[in-house]
Motif scaffolding. Structure first.
Motif, PDB file in Angstrom:
ATOM      1  N   ALA A   1     -64.200 -29.905  23.033  1.00  0.00           N
ATOM      2  CA  ALA A   1     -64.653 -28.765  23.830  1.00  0.00           C
ATOM      3  C   ALA A   1     -65.752 -29.192  24.791  1.00  0.00           C
ATOM      4  O   ALA A   1     -65.795 -28.738  25.942  1.00  0.00           O
ATOM      5  N   ASP A   2     -66.647 -30.072  24.347  1.00  0.00           N
ATOM      6  CA  ASP A   2     -67.715 -30.539  25.233  1.00  0.00           C
ATOM      7  C   ASP A   2     -67.168 -31.391  26.378  1.00  0.00           C
ATOM      8  O   ASP A   2     -67.698 -31.359  27.485  1.00  0.00           O
ATOM      9  N   VAL A   3     -66.111 -32.147  26.127  1.00  0.00           N
ATOM     10  CA  VAL A   3     -65.479 -32.911  27.208  1.00  0.00           C
ATOM     11  C   VAL A   3     -64.962 -31.952  28.270  1.00  0.00           C
ATOM     12  O   VAL A   3     -65.144 -32.179  29.469  1.00  0.00           O
TER      13      VAL A   3
ATOM     14  N   GLN B   1     -60.964 -23.243  22.277  1.00  0.00           N
ATOM     15  CA  GLN B   1     -61.139 -24.199  21.173  1.00  0.00           C
ATOM     16  C   GLN B   1     -62.253 -23.746  20.246  1.00  0.00           C
ATOM     17  O   GLN B   1     -62.118 -23.826  19.027  1.00  0.00           O
ATOM     18  N   ASP B   2     -63.347 -23.276  20.820  1.00  0.00           N
ATOM     19  CA  ASP B   2     -64.458 -22.778  20.000  1.00  0.00           C
ATOM     20  C   ASP B   2     -64.005 -21.609  19.136  1.00  0.00           C
ATOM     21  O   ASP B   2     -64.311 -21.541  17.949  1.00  0.00           O
ATOM     22  N   ALA B   3     -63.268 -20.678  19.726  1.00  0.00           N
ATOM     23  CA  ALA B   3     -62.823 -19.481  19.013  1.00  0.00           C
ATOM     24  C   ALA B   3     -61.823 -19.821  17.919  1.00  0.00           C
ATOM     25  O   ALA B   3     -61.769 -19.137  16.890  1.00  0.00           O
ATOM     26  N   ALA B   4     -61.051 -20.876  18.125  1.00  0.00           N
ATOM     27  CA  ALA B   4     -60.059 -21.272  17.127  1.00  0.00           C
ATOM     28  C   ALA B   4     -60.727 -21.838  15.881  1.00  0.00           C
ATOM     29  O   ALA B   4     -60.102 -21.922  14.826  1.00  0.00           O
ATOM     30  N   GLY B   5     -62.002 -22.219  16.015  1.00  0.00           N
ATOM     31  CA  GLY B   5     -62.735 -22.740  14.871  1.00  0.00           C
ATOM     32  C   GLY B   5     -62.203 -24.065  14.361  1.00  0.00           C
ATOM     33  O   GLY B   5     -62.322 -24.375  13.187  1.00  0.00           O
TER      34      GLY B   5
END
Length: 117
Positions: free
Chosen positions: A66-68, A55-59
């Motif tokens: 993502a934190d969940v 998710q982070d990489a998908a921006g």
């Protein structure tokens, strides 16, 4: 119904193919089927971390989702450590990685120090 081992193997195959949401579902069913084995929680923790990184990489900017996933990874890794009675280095390392993903560096340091003691 599939056994916990069959569900774990399904999750492993999905994880290896990068199908993280489906792998998480398989690992969750596995955990519900047999909540007594650290490996089940370790696998779900690793998968949640991979899904968060994706998710982070998908921006997408959806940091809350993502934190969940990262918080779930910490909870699962903590349960794996508990099930391993503190003698499972892999579980401790997974917990420290999950803690670091949430920038809980002091907690990660304590986790590793405890595991190495």
């Amino acid at each position: 119904p599939p056994s916990a081992d069959e569900l774990r193997e399904r999750g492993n195959a999905l994880f290896a193919s990068g199908a993280y949401p489906e792998a998480l579902d398989a690992y969750t069913l596995c955990v519900h089927r047999d909540p007594t084995r650290a490996v089940h929680f370790n696998n779900r923790s690793a998968c949640a971390l991979a899904a968060a990184a994706e998710q982070d990489a998908a921006g997408s900017g959806d940091w809350a989702a993502a934190d969940v996933l990262r918080k779930g990874a910490v909870a699962d890794a903590r349960e794996a450590v508990r099930l391993g009675r503190g003698r499972d280095a892999k579980s401790a390392f997974r917990l420290a990685r999950a803690q670091m993903s949430l920038r809980l560096y002091a907690d990660a340091d304590e986790t590793l120090e405890t595991a190495l003691a």
